[in-house]
Design a protein around this motif. Structure first.
Motif, mmCIF file in Angstrom:
data_model
loop_
_atom_site.group_PDB
_atom_site.id
_atom_site.type_symbol
_atom_site.label_atom_id
_atom_site.label_comp_id
_atom_site.label_asym_id
_atom_site.label_seq_id
_atom_site.Cartn_x
_atom_site.Cartn_y
_atom_site.Cartn_z
ATOM 1 N N SER A 1 1.029 -1.393 -0.084
ATOM 2 C CA SER A 1 0.148 -0.271 0.316
ATOM 3 C C SER A 1 0.678 1.177 0.009
ATOM 4 O O SER A 1 1.555 0.955 0.563
ATOM 5 N N SER A 2 0.300 2.379 -0.507
ATOM 6 C CA SER A 2 0.447 3.684 -0.316
ATOM 7 C C SER A 2 -0.249 4.215 1.107
ATOM 8 O O SER A 2 -0.786 3.819 1.729
ATOM 9 N N ALA A 3 0.773 5.259 0.972
ATOM 10 C CA ALA A 3 0.073 6.279 1.867
ATOM 11 C C ALA A 3 -0.567 6.752 1.323
ATOM 12 O O ALA A 3 -1.030 7.071 0.434
ATOM 13 N N MET A 4 -2.010 7.116 2.810
ATOM 14 C CA MET A 4 -3.258 7.495 2.908
ATOM 15 C C MET A 4 -3.180 8.388 1.933
ATOM 16 O O MET A 4 -2.179 9.083 2.097
ATOM 17 N N VAL B 1 -0.719 12.857 2.284
ATOM 18 C CA VAL B 1 -0.011 12.142 2.979
ATOM 19 C C VAL B 1 1.316 12.257 2.910
ATOM 20 O O VAL B 1 2.490 13.088 3.589
ATOM 21 N N THR B 2 1.342 11.629 1.445
ATOM 22 C CA THR B 2 3.309 12.237 0.945
ATOM 23 C C THR B 2 3.456 13.675 0.969
ATOM 24 O O THR B 2 4.277 13.937 0.809
ATOM 25 N N ASP B 3 2.605 14.545 0.128
ATOM 26 C CA ASP B 3 2.742 15.344 -0.114
ATOM 27 C C ASP B 3 2.653 16.257 1.868
ATOM 28 O O ASP B 3 3.607 17.380 1.783
ATOM 29 N N GLY C 1 4.717 8.041 5.496
ATOM 30 C CA GLY C 1 2.787 7.644 5.321
ATOM 31 C C GLY C 1 2.090 6.433 4.831
ATOM 32 O O GLY C 1 1.875 6.023 5.330
ATOM 33 N N GLU C 2 3.728 6.190 4.401
ATOM 34 C CA GLU C 2 3.760 4.549 3.844
ATOM 35 C C GLU C 2 3.540 3.778 5.262
ATOM 36 O O GLU C 2 2.651 2.241 5.656
ATOM 37 N N GLN C 3 4.358 3.824 6.161
ATOM 38 C CA GLN C 3 4.629 3.102 7.694
ATOM 39 C C GLN C 3 3.322 2.466 8.342
ATOM 40 O O GLN C 3 2.377 2.243 8.723
ATOM 41 N N GLY D 1 4.374 0.402 0.509
ATOM 42 C CA GLY D 1 5.456 0.741 -0.618
ATOM 43 C C GLY D 1 6.238 2.046 -0.547
ATOM 44 O O GLY D 1 6.430 2.570 0.289
ATOM 45 N N PHE D 2 6.984 2.453 -1.578
ATOM 46 C CA PHE D 2 7.957 3.779 -2.051
ATOM 47 C C PHE D 2 9.278 3.932 -1.052
ATOM 48 O O PHE D 2 9.770 4.014 -1.688
ATOM 49 N N ILE D 3 8.865 3.262 0.203
ATOM 50 C CA ILE D 3 10.227 2.771 0.981
ATOM 51 C C ILE D 3 11.052 1.923 0.602
ATOM 52 O O ILE D 3 10.649 0.055 0.767
ATOM 53 N N GLY E 1 11.076 6.623 -5.605
ATOM 54 C CA GLY E 1 10.529 8.265 -6.350
ATOM 55 C C GLY E 1 9.377 7.875 -6.968
ATOM 56 O O GLY E 1 8.635 7.116 -5.738
ATOM 57 N N ARG E 2 8.227 8.985 -5.967
ATOM 58 C CA ARG E 2 6.935 9.759 -6.612
ATOM 59 C C ARG E 2 6.721 8.619 -7.315
ATOM 60 O O ARG E 2 7.011 8.006 -7.796
ATOM 61 N N ASN E 3 5.244 8.172 -6.209
ATOM 62 C CA ASN E 3 4.614 6.769 -7.144
ATOM 63 C C ASN E 3 4.995 5.248 -7.094
ATOM 64 O O ASN E 3 4.869 4.623 -7.736
ATOM 65 N N GLY E 4 7.009 5.191 -6.191
ATOM 66 C CA GLY E 4 7.253 4.435 -6.471
ATOM 67 C C GLY E 4 6.758 3.504 -5.756
ATOM 68 O O GLY E 4 7.094 2.362 -5.782
ATOM 69 N N SER E 5 5.184 3.520 -5.227
ATOM 70 C CA SER E 5 4.943 1.980 -4.146
ATOM 71 C C SER E 5 4.688 0.367 -6.100
ATOM 72 O O SER E 5 4.442 -0.336 -5.779
ATOM 73 N N ASP E 6 3.722 1.242 -7.254
ATOM 74 C CA ASP E 6 4.124 0.789 -7.717
ATOM 75 C C ASP E 6 4.888 0.052 -8.054
ATOM 76 O O ASP E 6 5.064 -1.095 -8.699
ATOM 77 N N TYR E 7 6.011 0.704 -8.125
ATOM 78 C CA TYR E 7 7.488 -0.069 -8.977
ATOM 79 C C TYR E 7 7.638 -1.649 -7.000
ATOM 80 O O TYR E 7 8.060 -2.297 -7.509
HETATM 81 N N1 ASP Z 1 3.269 8.419 -2.062
HETATM 82 C C1 ASP Z 1 4.035 7.852 -2.475
HETATM 83 C C2 ASP Z 1 4.214 9.402 -3.693
HETATM 84 O O1 ASP Z 1 2.223 10.345 -3.198
HETATM 85 C C3 ASP Z 1 4.203 6.369 -2.760
HETATM 86 C C4 ASP Z 1 3.238 6.110 -3.822
HETATM 87 O O2 ASP Z 1 2.248 6.588 -3.490
HETATM 88 O O3 ASP Z 1 3.432 5.138 -4.975
HETATM 89 O O4 ASP Z 1 4.217 9.412 -4.414
#
Ligand code: ASP
Ligand code: ADP
Ligand code: MG
Length: 459
Positions: free
Chosen positions: A37-40, A43-45, A122-124, A184-186, A198-204
């Motif tokens: 999962s990503s952060a809610m 939250v990352t912003d 955020g992800e934690q 995700g992400f970390i 990197g941003r959006n990294g949870s997909d990765y």
């Molecule tokens: N939370 C991170 C972001 O907003 C990673 C992700 O959502 O994939 O970039």
């Protein structure tokens, strides 16, 4: 086994998380599931803004941190009424975050390393809640911190993954675990320093886990029905693509289709694992399948994407003709200054070298180049380093473009008819991407015009 990744909107509040739990739970009845999962949402912003504010010495962060505490405690209370440990776990993480931000505000410095540590909270937090909510539903679920699984270098903000080491750790740590919930992400360096992908990294993250576990499928659950022919926020007539190739997905995402992180495809290609993009709010919709070969697309192009906020740098001069090594020096000096080049286009006259960088680096790039090319500028072999800002790249992508004449003609004719000025053009030698630069003020018009030119008959 399937890896299911849920994005920020999918876990935005208790209701959404409950919905995610029901999707994952139903699936785990027939298949082993690894959840990421990503952060809610947002939250990352917020964490990035808090890090910036702390660096400026702001006192306002205490309030921001309390808002984050409330938001997570509220979701936890609504999903896991009987879990006394969960609020304690959330609060202790939030306290740690508060201390960290306080420390940054005292020293007024937030290094990329510290920023990665802050932004990873955020992800934690979200994953701690999701794992507890699954346990509350009777699953033997476990929270897993991806920093114990994914090993990277120390390029903070967008670290490079060491696959073999990561795969070994993933296999070891997750083998036999029922429904792990992985952040995700970390990730972290071999020395245990926190990094991010990197941003959006949870997909990765999801595809790294999928490859490490040799999963049968990787699913990216988000807030749209799949990968569209263009960003659905800008183009009303955009439609969901039922199937695209890994390569097309990579190109579309590299050129701005943020529905999937561009690197997501890399581990999946390696192990031939299909990726499916699904809508959390409409789980019955088939979504988009991303795989090695696609059969369904008969259009000459597959999709259109765009990158905002870029600048065009033009190094011009008659004296550059035949001057060896200039391009090498330009790109090496920019690389040393950590300025990423998004696209390159050089006319064969060698009279100018023209390339595109993120707008935020425009001034710095000009300084770097003027210093590197000082002698040539003084001798007038190079006339100037011209920088044009407030531009966008639009990219037209598709495997079917290969070897098919007339696509460029159709593309640029449609832009000409619509009176849209094109400032530079690049076509990759793979022939599956034509990219061009337009003024930011004209980019939406350009995307709609091109979408109409290629897909009007398909509607
Ligand atoms: N939370 C991170 C972001 O907003 C990673 C992700 O959502 O994939 O970039
Ligand atoms: P998540 O939080 O689930 O990771 P993102 O916001 O990162 O979701 O990505 C989904 C968003 O990507 C969509 O809401 C949409 O606005 C945007 N998007 C941009 N281009 C495309 C495209 N070609 N197809 C689908 N969505 C796109
Ligand atoms: Mg995303």
């Amino acid at each position: 086994m399937v890896v299911m990744k849920f994005g920020g909107t999918s876990v935005a509040d208790a209701d959404r998380i409950a919905h995610v739990i029901s999707i994952a739970s139903a699936r785990s009845a027939s298949e082993r599931v690894c959840l990421v999962s990503s952060a809610m949402k947002g939250v990352t912003d917020t964490l990035l803004e808090a890090a910036d504010a702390a660096e400026q010495g702001s006192e306002g962060n205490a309030r921001v941190v309390e808002v984050l505490r409330e938001r997570h405690l509220e979701a936890a209370a609504s999903l896991c009424q009987d879990d006394d440990d969960l609020p304690i776990a959330i609060s202790s993480r939030i306290d740690e975050l508060a201390e960290l931000l306080h420390g940054v505000s005292l020293v007024r410095e937030c290094t990329p390393r510290t920023r990665d540590l802050i932004v990873g909270f955020g992800e934690q937090l979200s994953c701690t809640i999701i794992a507890a909510a699954l346990r509350a539903q009777g699953h033997d679920s476990r929270y897993v911190d991806a920093r114990e699984l994914i090993v990277t270098d120390d390029n903070h903000g967008g670290a490079t993954v060491f696959f073999e080491q990561s795969y070994a750790q993933i296999k070891r740590a997750l083998a036999g675990t029922d429904l792990p919930v992985v952040t995700g992400f970390i990730a972290s360096t071999a020395n245990g320093v926190s990094t991010t992908l990197g941003r959006n990294g949870s997909d990765y993250t999801a595809s790294i886990l999928g490859a490490g576990l040799r999963a049968d499928a990787i699913e990216i659950w988000t807030d749209v029905d799949g990968v569209y022919s263009a960003d659905p926020r800008f183009v009303d007539s955009a439609f969901v693509l039922p199937e695209i190739s890994y390569q097309e997905a990579m190109e579309l995402s590299y050129f701005g289709a943020k529905v999937i992180h561009p690197y997501t495809m890399l581990p999946a290609v390696d192990r031939g694992i299909p990726i499916r993009i699904k809508n959390t709010l409409r789980p019955d919709v088939a979504g988009t399948l991303i795989a090695a070969h696609t059969s369904s697309n008969s259009e000459s192009i597959t999709g259109i994407a765009s990158i905002e906020s870029v600048a065009l740098v033009n190094v011009e001069g008659g004296g550059m003709v035949g001057l060896p090594g200039v391009a090498g020096r330009i790109f090496t000096s920019l690389a040393s200054a950590k300025i990423n080049i998004i696209m390159i286009s050089q006319a064969s006259s060698e009279h100018s070298i023209c390339f595109v960088i993120p707008d935020a680096y425009a001034d710095h790039a000009r300084e770097v180049l003027e210093s590197e090319l000082k002698a040539e500028l003084a001798q007038k072999r190079i006339e100037r380093v011209a920088v044009q800002r407030e531009l966008e790249i639009v990219a037209v992508i598709g495997e079917n473009m290969r070897g098919k004449p007339g696509i460029s003609g159709r593309l640029f004719y449609s832009l000409g008819e619509a009176q849209i000025n094109v400032l530079a053009i690049a076509q990759g030698s793979s022939e599956m991407n034509i990219s061009f630069m337009v003024y930011a003020s004209e980019s939406r018009h350009a995307i709609r015009t091109v979408h109409d030119a290629f897909f009007r008959s398909a509607e």
